[in-house]
Design a protein around this motif. Structure first.
Motif, PDB file in Angstrom:
ATOM      1  N   THR A 156       9.621  13.933  35.945  1.00  0.00           N
ATOM      2  CA  THR A 156       8.738  14.658  35.101  1.00  0.00           C
ATOM      3  C   THR A 156       9.106  14.063  33.590  1.00  0.00           C
ATOM      4  O   THR A 156       9.786  14.654  32.989  1.00  0.00           O
ATOM      5  CB  THR A 156       8.581  16.021  35.069  1.00  0.00           C
ATOM      6  N   PRO A 157       8.787  12.796  33.264  1.00  0.00           N
ATOM      7  CA  PRO A 157       9.142  12.290  31.901  1.00  0.00           C
ATOM      8  C   PRO A 157       8.770  13.162  30.768  1.00  0.00           C
ATOM      9  O   PRO A 157       7.448  13.497  30.654  1.00  0.00           O
ATOM     10  CB  PRO A 157       8.497  11.009  31.945  1.00  0.00           C
ATOM     11  N   PHE A 158       9.716  13.611  29.824  1.00  0.00           N
ATOM     12  CA  PHE A 158       9.458  14.321  28.892  1.00  0.00           C
ATOM     13  C   PHE A 158       8.395  13.779  27.850  1.00  0.00           C
ATOM     14  O   PHE A 158       7.475  14.747  27.243  1.00  0.00           O
ATOM     15  CB  PHE A 158      10.715  14.733  28.106  1.00  0.00           C
ATOM     16  N   GLU A 159       8.119  12.646  27.869  1.00  0.00           N
ATOM     17  CA  GLU A 159       7.226  11.959  27.048  1.00  0.00           C
ATOM     18  C   GLU A 159       5.886  12.094  27.218  1.00  0.00           C
ATOM     19  O   GLU A 159       4.880  12.106  26.436  1.00  0.00           O
ATOM     20  CB  GLU A 159       7.656  10.329  26.847  1.00  0.00           C
ATOM     21  N   LYS A 160       5.533  12.490  28.634  1.00  0.00           N
ATOM     22  CA  LYS A 160       4.273  12.901  28.987  1.00  0.00           C
ATOM     23  C   LYS A 160       3.609  14.194  28.251  1.00  0.00           C
ATOM     24  O   LYS A 160       2.488  14.452  28.206  1.00  0.00           O
ATOM     25  CB  LYS A 160       4.060  12.861  30.365  1.00  0.00           C
ATOM     26  N   PHE A 161       4.537  15.015  27.813  1.00  0.00           N
ATOM     27  CA  PHE A 161       4.193  16.096  27.031  1.00  0.00           C
ATOM     28  C   PHE A 161       4.204  16.045  25.725  1.00  0.00           C
ATOM     29  O   PHE A 161       4.885  15.526  25.023  1.00  0.00           O
ATOM     30  CB  PHE A 161       5.179  17.191  27.710  1.00  0.00           C
ATOM     31  N   SER A 162       3.099  16.800  24.964  1.00  0.00           N
ATOM     32  CA  SER A 162       3.032  16.781  23.470  1.00  0.00           C
ATOM     33  C   SER A 162       3.258  18.254  22.995  1.00  0.00           C
ATOM     34  O   SER A 162       2.859  19.201  23.811  1.00  0.00           O
ATOM     35  CB  SER A 162       1.783  16.373  23.298  1.00  0.00           C
ATOM     36  N   PRO A 163       3.949  18.428  21.754  1.00  0.00           N
ATOM     37  CA  PRO A 163       4.137  19.773  21.461  1.00  0.00           C
ATOM     38  C   PRO A 163       2.669  20.585  21.065  1.00  0.00           C
ATOM     39  O   PRO A 163       1.670  20.039  20.618  1.00  0.00           O
ATOM     40  CB  PRO A 163       4.643  19.474  19.931  1.00  0.00           C
ATOM     41  N   HIS A 305       5.627  32.635  32.300  1.00  0.00           N
ATOM     42  CA  HIS A 305       5.322  31.488  33.492  1.00  0.00           C
ATOM     43  C   HIS A 305       4.244  30.479  33.191  1.00  0.00           C
ATOM     44  O   HIS A 305       4.506  29.346  33.500  1.00  0.00           O
ATOM     45  CB  HIS A 305       4.766  32.278  34.636  1.00  0.00           C
ATOM     46  N   ARG A 306       3.046  30.707  32.439  1.00  0.00           N
ATOM     47  CA  ARG A 306       2.315  29.919  32.052  1.00  0.00           C
ATOM     48  C   ARG A 306       2.807  28.954  31.206  1.00  0.00           C
ATOM     49  O   ARG A 306       2.333  27.727  30.961  1.00  0.00           O
ATOM     50  CB  ARG A 306       1.102  30.688  31.453  1.00  0.00           C
ATOM     51  N   ALA A 307       3.824  29.328  30.185  1.00  0.00           N
ATOM     52  CA  ALA A 307       4.329  28.511  29.053  1.00  0.00           C
ATOM     53  C   ALA A 307       5.300  27.373  29.793  1.00  0.00           C
ATOM     54  O   ALA A 307       5.219  26.173  29.487  1.00  0.00           O
ATOM     55  CB  ALA A 307       4.980  29.250  28.096  1.00  0.00           C
ATOM     56  N   MET A 308       6.107  27.775  30.875  1.00  0.00           N
ATOM     57  CA  MET A 308       6.895  26.878  31.495  1.00  0.00           C
ATOM     58  C   MET A 308       6.186  25.996  32.569  1.00  0.00           C
ATOM     59  O   MET A 308       6.375  24.767  32.290  1.00  0.00           O
ATOM     60  CB  MET A 308       7.930  27.794  32.218  1.00  0.00           C
ATOM     61  N   LEU A 309       5.089  26.499  33.091  1.00  0.00           N
ATOM     62  CA  LEU A 309       4.264  25.870  33.934  1.00  0.00           C
ATOM     63  C   LEU A 309       3.468  24.660  33.218  1.00  0.00           C
ATOM     64  O   LEU A 309       3.488  23.294  33.523  1.00  0.00           O
ATOM     65  CB  LEU A 309       3.383  26.444  34.683  1.00  0.00           C
ATOM     66  N   LYS A 310       2.804  25.087  31.796  1.00  0.00           N
ATOM     67  CA  LYS A 310       2.398  24.075  31.007  1.00  0.00           C
ATOM     68  C   LYS A 310       3.300  22.815  30.401  1.00  0.00           C
ATOM     69  O   LYS A 310       2.758  21.806  30.309  1.00  0.00           O
ATOM     70  CB  LYS A 310       1.893  24.679  29.793  1.00  0.00           C
ATOM     71  N   LEU A 311       4.603  23.232  30.492  1.00  0.00           N
ATOM     72  CA  LEU A 311       5.610  22.022  30.120  1.00  0.00           C
ATOM     73  C   LEU A 311       6.201  21.553  31.395  1.00  0.00           C
ATOM     74  O   LEU A 311       7.346  20.600  31.102  1.00  0.00           O
ATOM     75  CB  LEU A 311       6.635  22.817  29.202  1.00  0.00           C
TER      76      LEU A 311
END
Length: 328
Positions: A156-163, A305-311
């Motif tokens: 799961t590349p970190f780059e796919k997530f945005s702050p 849980h929701r925050a972790m799954l979102k990331l």
């Protein structure tokens, strides 16, 4: 036959390793069998050289068919104010080996009582049904459940997530030693209504839960953590997260993991996305040191849980915590 086990018999444990039904760290699924076995063997050997640890093995036809290790917990003893010990491993070689585990627990309870231990604790995986049945049969009570969250940078590349969208005036920085008093005060407020095992145990002295998390923060500033992130809004500390690299033993066995060990948000800022932001920034740093991340979260802490799954984190493991008091 049940017998005391010491480090001189470690080769017997090594021979029994392939037959044990459950092994440690099942949520780190990327690990190979030899890594887990090597880590476990070294960890047991370390315990057996520690005068505060004791092990018993069950033998059938001169082969080990069950094993238990327990040891004093200075951390818990200091905070609870009574002698506490932890059953670290309770395993057998068959899925239906409750009888063997019953006998091992009998030995542990007798030995612990003779040493003046007042509280025994143990964490087991849900699929360790024999261990769960044995614990409950000896009067251990379920206190809480932790979920092990896991993230894999290679899948799961970190780059796919945005702050996440940040609050106006939010600033994330590294903690300084001078922040400790403010973090201790924040911890007291953040965990006031938390329902972990120190809170759910009716025999636990009042306020123990808060003391535990505050001591966790203190120790993090004294070498137990590798980095601590602070969230500030208009120069007020409103949250923090604590992160740690792999231990020396984990590095020896190429675990390639880092973890978030603790986090807290000021109650006035619950629901504002601060946990997500702190986790995102922690992940940004962690990827310099490891390809895999893990972190324990209480089963009922749904916003986390929701925050972790979102990331992109996944629930990869579960552990139940049991307590048994040996005094009235």
């Amino acid at each position: 036959m049940i017998a005391r086990f010491d480090v001189t018999a470690i080769d017997e444990f090594k021979e029994a390793l392939p037959r044990f039904t459950h092994k440690p760290l099942p949520h780190l699924s990327y690990l190979k069998r030899d890594q887990i076995d090597g880590y476990w063997l070294d960890d047991i050997a370390q315990d057996l050289t520690n005068e505060r640890s004791t092990a018993f093995a069950s033998y059938a036809v001169d082969r080990i068919n069950g094993f238990v290790v327990y040891g004093d917990s200075p951390w818990d003893t200091k905070l609870v104010g009574e002698p506490v010990a932890v059953i670290k491993y309770l395993v057998g070689t068959r899925a239906d080996d409750s009888r063997v585990l019953d006998q091992l627990l009998d030995e542990v309870l007798r030995h612990a009582a003779s040493r003046g231990i007042h509280l025994l604790t143990c964490k087991v995986q849900p699929l360790q049904l024999a261990a769960t049945h044995a614990l409950e049969g000896h009067g251990f009570l379920l206190m809480d459940t932790l979920l092990d969250f896991f993230f894999d940078f290679s899948h799961t590349p970190f780059e796919k997530f945005s702050p996440s969208q940040r609050l106006d005036g939010l600033h994330v920085r590294s903690a300084d030693p001078e922040d400790l008093p403010e973090l201790l005060a924040l911890t007291e407020r953040a965990f006031a209504k938390h329902f972990g095992r120190y809170n759910s145990d009716p025999k636990m002295p009042a306020g123990t839960g808060t003391k535990v998390y505050q001591e966790w923060v203190r120790s993090s500033f004294s070498g137990a953590a590798d980095w601590i992130l602070i969230a500030e809004v208009k120069n007020q500390i409103v949250g923090y997260s604590v992160w740690k690299k792999a231990s020396a033993l984990e590095v020896k066995h190429s675990f390639d993991v880092a973890r978030c060990t603790l986090a807290a948000i000021h109650p006035d800022f619950f629901g504002c996305g601060l946990y997500t932001t702190l986790t995102f920034e922690g992940m940004r740093i962690a990827q310099q040191f490891a390809n895999h991340l893990d972190g324990p979260v209480h089963v009922s802490h749904y916003p986390v849980h929701r925050a972790m799954l979102k990331l992109g984190w996944k629930i990869a493991g579960v552990r139940h915590s049991f307590h048994k008091w040996l005094r009235d």
